[in-house]
Design an enzyme around this catalytic site. Structure first.
Site, PDB file in Angstrom:
ATOM      1  CG  HIS A 149      35.651  82.181  50.407  1.00  0.00           C
ATOM      2  ND1 HIS A 149      34.641  81.375  49.913  1.00  0.00           N
ATOM      3  CD2 HIS A 149      35.032  83.148  51.123  1.00  0.00           C
ATOM      4  CE1 HIS A 149      33.475  81.836  50.313  1.00  0.00           C
ATOM      5  NE2 HIS A 149      33.675  82.920  51.049  1.00  0.00           N
ATOM      6  CD  GLU A 174      31.186  88.143  54.509  1.00  0.00           C
ATOM      7  OE1 GLU A 174      31.323  89.347  54.810  1.00  0.00           O
ATOM      8  OE2 GLU A 174      31.154  87.724  53.340  1.00  0.00           O
TER       9      GLU A 174
END
Length: 199
Positions: free
Chosen positions: A9, A79
């Protein structure tokens, strides 16, 4: 030959402050949105036929800016959960216990209440194998730096201790020939080489 295009990202305000995010749902900064838009034409040249994204906002927003707002969102691409370290600044952690921080980066230290490396690695591996089996030629996976490190560990046996942090808004590529994976690109960002990216 099939390919997985792995995109971290774009930058968030926490990345810029070198603050660990883990599974905190932080939005992209203006700079992070610009990073994603800069990478969009590069992704388009690879013509992904399917796209997946972490369900955290920073990844889903990056995927949309890359032209894949329809990406399948999955928590398996989140994550690593960092427990007590989520929201902590890297400099603060290094000042307290540099060996503990370096151990976490190497996959050998687990912060309090955090997701262990082997558990994290296993969920990432399952997501990557599903993606390669689901695509016709190319799967786009918009995710997180730790997810990319875990994918490289499990798919090509590249230990996390041997990998620099993955840059926000960067692209890595894994090719699959039917029997195994190989690394074709790592940490590519248009117009720059990022050697000191934040975790």
């Amino acid at each position: 030959m099939k390919r997985l295009i792995l995109v971290r990202h774009g930058e968030t305000e926490w990345n810029a402050a070198r603050r660990l995010q883990g599974q905190q749902d932080i939005a992209l900064s203006e700079h992070g949105r610009a990073q994603a838009l800069a990478l969009r034409p590069v992704i388009a040249t690879h013509a992904p036929d399917i796209a997946f994204t972490s369900d955290l906002r920073r990844a889903a927003e990056t995927s949309a800016l890359l032209g894949h707002a329809d990406a399948v969102a999955t928590p398996r691409l989140r994550e690593q959960g960092l427990g007590a370290w989520e929201g902590r600044e890297i400099a603060e952690l290094m000042a307290e216990d540099p060996d503990a921080y370096r151990g976490w980066r190497a996959g050998t230290n687990v912060p309090a209440r955090a997701e262990g490396w082997s558990t994290f690695r296993s969920r990432v591996e399952a997501a990557m194998l599903d993606a390669i089996s689901s695509c016709r030629d190319v799967a786009l996976i918009t995710c997180h730096g730790g997810v990319i490190r875990a994918a490289l560990d499990t798919l090509i046996a590249l230990a996390p201790s041997r990998i620099i942090p993955v840059g926000p808004g960067s692209m890595s590529i894994l090719a699959h020939d039917g029997s195994g994976f190989r690394l074709e690109a790592f940490n590519f960002s248009p117009g720059r080489v990022e050697l000191h990216a934040p975790d």
